[in-house]
Design a protein around this motif. Structure first.
Motif, short mmCIF file in Angstrom:
data_model
loop_
_atom_site.label_atom_id
_atom_site.label_comp_id
_atom_site.label_asym_id
_atom_site.label_seq_id
_atom_site.Cartn_x
_atom_site.Cartn_y
_atom_site.Cartn_z
N PHE A 120 0.86 -1.18 0.00
CA PHE A 120 0.00 0.00 0.00
C PHE A 120 0.90 1.23 0.00
O PHE A 120 1.46 1.61 1.03
N CYS A 121 1.05 1.84 -1.19
CA CYS A 121 1.97 2.96 -1.38
C CYS A 121 1.18 4.26 -1.27
O CYS A 121 0.45 4.63 -2.19
N VAL A 122 1.31 4.94 -0.15
CA VAL A 122 0.50 6.12 0.14
C VAL A 122 1.40 7.35 0.17
O VAL A 122 2.46 7.34 0.80
N ALA A 123 0.96 8.43 -0.48
CA ALA A 123 1.83 9.58 -0.72
C ALA A 123 2.49 10.12 0.54
O ALA A 123 3.70 10.29 0.59
N HIS A 124 1.71 10.43 1.54
CA HIS A 124 2.25 11.13 2.70
C HIS A 124 2.29 10.27 3.95
O HIS A 124 2.57 10.77 5.04
N SER A 125 2.02 8.98 3.80
CA SER A 125 1.96 8.11 4.97
C SER A 125 2.99 6.99 4.95
O SER A 125 3.15 6.29 5.93
N GLY A 126 3.64 6.78 3.82
CA GLY A 126 4.64 5.73 3.76
C GLY A 126 4.17 4.49 3.05
O GLY A 126 3.06 4.43 2.52
N LEU A 127 5.01 3.48 3.05
CA LEU A 127 4.74 2.19 2.44
C LEU A 127 4.31 1.21 3.53
O LEU A 127 5.03 1.02 4.51
N VAL A 128 3.14 0.61 3.34
CA VAL A 128 2.59 -0.30 4.35
C VAL A 128 2.36 -1.66 3.70
O VAL A 128 1.88 -1.76 2.57
N LYS A 129 2.70 -2.71 4.42
CA LYS A 129 2.53 -4.09 3.95
C LYS A 129 1.28 -4.71 4.58
O LYS A 129 1.08 -4.63 5.80
N PHE A 130 0.45 -5.30 3.75
CA PHE A 130 -0.73 -6.03 4.23
C PHE A 130 -0.56 -7.52 3.94
O PHE A 130 -0.09 -7.89 2.86
N GLU A 131 -0.97 -8.33 4.88
CA GLU A 131 -1.06 -9.76 4.62
C GLU A 131 -2.34 -10.03 3.81
O GLU A 131 -3.22 -9.17 3.73
#
Length: 248
Positions: free
Chosen positions: A215-226
């Motif tokens: 989940f590549c979000v502009a101002h929140s960072g890169l988040v990994k989801f299972e």
């Protein structure tokens, strides 16, 4: 914030970097690099690449010569488009009507980035424009609408502002919660049932792109989801927001 590039597999790289608001607050910024089936590359969003990250991108793309296009997917992310055009002069630049007005020095394609023509040009990707919401809002301070882009091969979703993650360094460890951008209610169209239309669109997106892992979000960072977590998190968000949004 130090620029970093993340290889998310299957020909998808996400670049995380800085964006200074009013020259003071670092809001963070991003762009993504995608290798097409043709062997050529496209960017999602413009970002002024520097240092080691720039060197890595140039090494991947034959010194930039293999970059065929830059898709500027957020009407309000315009600050770094001119520099990107200088760095990749041979690339076709796609943007919204607002990009054309805000950055006239860039030679923009006649095809708008949100058009069917662009979507058909890149079958490796899936695109979505929010329903029930202004893509370019009448109020200049409302930046919620954007073109969302999903890359099924890497299970990566690139999104600017429309969705956010909570501003916590521990987000990956303690919770996987998605937020709506703070101006979401103001961004709804002045039409009957706009809130319901938007919420139904979000729920449909949660199901359609349920396999999202990156989940590549502009101002929140890169988040990994299972597997399955993205769908669950986004549905929880829209369910919580429905009463307020449907009452608008």
């Amino acid at each position: 914030m130090t620029d970093k590039i993340y290889d998310l597999g299957a020909g998808f790289w996400n670049v995380r970097g800085s964006f200074l608001k009013d020259g003071i607050t670092d809001m963070g910024g991003q762009c993504s690099l995608i290798k097409l089936e043709s062997g050529r590359f496209i960017f999602l969003d413009s970002y002024a690449l520097t240092g080691d990250v720039r060197e890595q991108v140039m090494a991947l793309t034959n010194d930039g010569k293999d970059v065929e296009a830059v898709l500027n997917v957020h009407p309000y992310h315009t600050v770094q488009c001119a520099q990107m055009a200088k760095d990749f002069p041979q690339a076709t630049f796609y943007g919204s009507e607002r990009h054309r007005k805000q950055v006239p020095e860039v030679q923009w394609s006649d095809d708008l980035v949100e058009s069917d023509a662009v979507a058909q040009r890149y079958p490796e990707l899936e695109f979505a424009v929010p329903e029930g919401m202004y893509y370019i809002a009448p109020e200049e301070s409302v930046h919620t609408g954007s073109l969302l882009v999903y890359h099924p091969a890497s299970r990566s979703l690139h999104v600017d502002d429309t969705f956010e993650m909570p501003p916590s360094k521990l987000v990956n460890m303690v919770q996987l919660k998605i937020n709506f951008q703070m101006t979401t209610k103001q961004a709804l169209k002045d039409e009957p049932n706009a809130g319901k239309i938007y919420c139904d669109w979000v729920a449909g997106l949660a199901h359609k792109w349920r396999d999202t892992s990156n989940f590549c979000v502009a101002h929140s960072g890169l988040v990994k989801f299972e597997m399955g977590e993205f769908e669950k998190a986004l549905l929880a968000t829209v369910d919580a927001a429905r009463p307020a949004l449907e009452d608008s």
